[in-house]
Scaffold this motif. Structure first.
Motif, mmCIF file in Angstrom:
data_model
loop_
_atom_site.group_PDB
_atom_site.id
_atom_site.type_symbol
_atom_site.label_atom_id
_atom_site.label_comp_id
_atom_site.label_asym_id
_atom_site.label_seq_id
_atom_site.Cartn_x
_atom_site.Cartn_y
_atom_site.Cartn_z
ATOM 1 N N PHE A 78 0.698 -1.072 0.141
ATOM 2 C CA PHE A 78 -0.128 -0.037 0.100
ATOM 3 C C PHE A 78 0.921 1.307 0.013
ATOM 4 O O PHE A 78 1.934 1.305 0.260
ATOM 5 C CB PHE A 78 -0.867 0.038 1.260
ATOM 6 C CG PHE A 78 -0.281 0.183 2.463
ATOM 7 C CD1 PHE A 78 -0.292 1.522 3.084
ATOM 8 C CD2 PHE A 78 0.151 -0.786 3.138
ATOM 9 C CE1 PHE A 78 0.291 1.852 4.219
ATOM 10 C CE2 PHE A 78 0.525 -0.636 4.198
ATOM 11 C CZ PHE A 78 0.998 0.660 4.829
ATOM 12 N N TYR A 112 -6.668 5.479 4.102
ATOM 13 C CA TYR A 112 -7.614 3.989 4.235
ATOM 14 C C TYR A 112 -8.256 4.334 5.514
ATOM 15 O O TYR A 112 -7.515 4.757 6.462
ATOM 16 C CB TYR A 112 -6.610 2.964 4.383
ATOM 17 C CG TYR A 112 -7.310 1.721 4.646
ATOM 18 C CD1 TYR A 112 -7.871 0.915 3.590
ATOM 19 C CD2 TYR A 112 -7.500 1.211 6.016
ATOM 20 C CE1 TYR A 112 -8.885 -0.098 3.856
ATOM 21 C CE2 TYR A 112 -8.178 -0.054 6.237
ATOM 22 C CZ TYR A 112 -8.746 -0.502 5.309
ATOM 23 O OH TYR A 112 -9.530 -1.883 5.593
ATOM 24 N N GLN A 117 -11.323 2.628 8.024
ATOM 25 C CA GLN A 117 -12.083 1.371 8.384
ATOM 26 C C GLN A 117 -12.802 1.623 9.689
ATOM 27 O O GLN A 117 -12.624 2.035 10.671
ATOM 28 C CB GLN A 117 -11.259 0.176 8.439
ATOM 29 C CG GLN A 117 -11.981 -1.166 8.898
ATOM 30 C CD GLN A 117 -10.926 -2.343 8.966
ATOM 31 O OE1 GLN A 117 -10.301 -2.635 7.927
ATOM 32 N NE2 GLN A 117 -10.720 -2.954 10.302
ATOM 33 N N HIS A 151 -11.610 6.220 -5.397
ATOM 34 C CA HIS A 151 -12.138 5.606 -4.269
ATOM 35 C C HIS A 151 -12.597 4.172 -4.505
ATOM 36 O O HIS A 151 -13.093 3.926 -5.568
ATOM 37 C CB HIS A 151 -13.283 6.483 -3.989
ATOM 38 C CG HIS A 151 -14.407 6.301 -3.148
ATOM 39 N ND1 HIS A 151 -15.341 5.112 -3.025
ATOM 40 C CD2 HIS A 151 -14.451 6.863 -1.765
ATOM 41 C CE1 HIS A 151 -16.039 5.085 -1.973
ATOM 42 N NE2 HIS A 151 -15.596 5.973 -1.093
ATOM 43 N N ALA A 164 -14.808 -0.120 4.885
ATOM 44 C CA ALA A 164 -13.536 0.373 4.589
ATOM 45 C C ALA A 164 -13.418 0.927 3.262
ATOM 46 O O ALA A 164 -14.269 0.738 2.490
ATOM 47 C CB ALA A 164 -12.647 -0.658 4.682
ATOM 48 N N VAL A 165 -12.617 1.911 3.048
ATOM 49 C CA VAL A 165 -12.622 2.598 1.893
ATOM 50 C C VAL A 165 -10.944 3.114 1.728
ATOM 51 O O VAL A 165 -10.434 3.322 2.787
ATOM 52 C CB VAL A 165 -13.514 3.719 1.841
ATOM 53 C CG1 VAL A 165 -13.177 4.924 2.767
ATOM 54 C CG2 VAL A 165 -13.412 4.374 0.412
ATOM 55 N N ARG A 166 -10.668 3.249 0.557
ATOM 56 C CA ARG A 166 -9.271 3.568 0.233
ATOM 57 C C ARG A 166 -9.511 4.877 -0.831
ATOM 58 O O ARG A 166 -10.201 4.419 -1.841
ATOM 59 C CB ARG A 166 -8.334 2.412 -0.366
ATOM 60 C CG ARG A 166 -6.923 3.085 -0.457
ATOM 61 C CD ARG A 166 -6.016 1.932 -0.962
ATOM 62 N NE ARG A 166 -6.119 0.652 0.096
ATOM 63 C CZ ARG A 166 -5.325 0.675 1.038
ATOM 64 N NH1 ARG A 166 -4.659 1.792 1.534
ATOM 65 N NH2 ARG A 166 -5.321 -0.221 1.838
ATOM 66 N N ALA A 215 -10.488 11.891 5.018
ATOM 67 C CA ALA A 215 -10.532 10.604 5.819
ATOM 68 C C ALA A 215 -11.152 10.962 7.300
ATOM 69 O O ALA A 215 -12.005 10.164 7.669
ATOM 70 C CB ALA A 215 -9.067 10.168 5.796
ATOM 71 N N SER A 243 -14.471 8.985 8.014
ATOM 72 C CA SER A 243 -14.539 7.951 9.280
ATOM 73 C C SER A 243 -15.633 8.306 10.137
ATOM 74 O O SER A 243 -16.501 7.517 10.470
ATOM 75 C CB SER A 243 -13.329 8.234 9.786
ATOM 76 O OG SER A 243 -13.085 7.473 11.111
#
Length: 151
Positions: free
Chosen positions: A8, A14, A16, A98, A116-118, A131, A135
């Motif tokens: 990564f 990121y 979660q 995304h 979860a997302v990146r 982020a 979150s």
């Protein structure tokens, strides 16, 4: 260099969030898989723009989520009933690349839901702030999901 060592890139945010829901995965899945019901637990207006290829909410489905007059379109890339779906942003948000996952993890008679997302911020340096906001949104949404499913 970080990607080669760890898989990564640290500069790509990121997030979660998780919640444990006292219900079996099949019951939780009935709520989270329905894109049009997302407004019930995310607080965002939700609309299914295009049904999936084989299942209404499955792979290929495109949904629109609206907040404060804005709208983001997302497409489902992976759909495993009672387990997870993976989606990607198509348009409408100040982020790029995304990719999100909503996953159900059975724990006895309960289910842990992990969202979860990146992503990358569209504006350099904005990823950390975005982020933090996402979150909080995810955490609040999962609390509402828990109340909805357990009621």
């Amino acid at each position: 260099w970080a990607y080669r060592l760890t898989g990564f890139v640290p500069s790509i945010p990121y997030i979660q969030e998780e919640v444990k829901i006292d219900a079996p995965a099949a019951r939780v899945w009935e709520v989270v898989r329905e894109h049009e019901r997302m407004s019930e637990w995310t607080g965002m207006k939700a609309e299914l723009l295009r049904p999936g290829l084989h299942e209404r909410n499955g792979v290929g489905a495109v949904r629109k989520l609206g907040v404060l007059g804005t709208g983001a379109e997302e497409e489902v890339d992976e759909f495993v009933p009672n387990e997870r779906y993976v989606y990607r942003l198509l348009s409408g948000a100040p982020i790029r690349n995304h990719r999100g996952t909503v996953m159900l993890i059975p724990e006895g008679s309960a289910t842990r839901v992990r969202w979860a997302v990146r992503f990358e911020g569209a504006v350099p340096g904005s990823g950390g702030a975005l982020a933090a906001v996402l979150s909080r949104v995810f955490r609040a949404s999962l609390v509402r999901l828990k109340k909805l499913v357990e009621s």
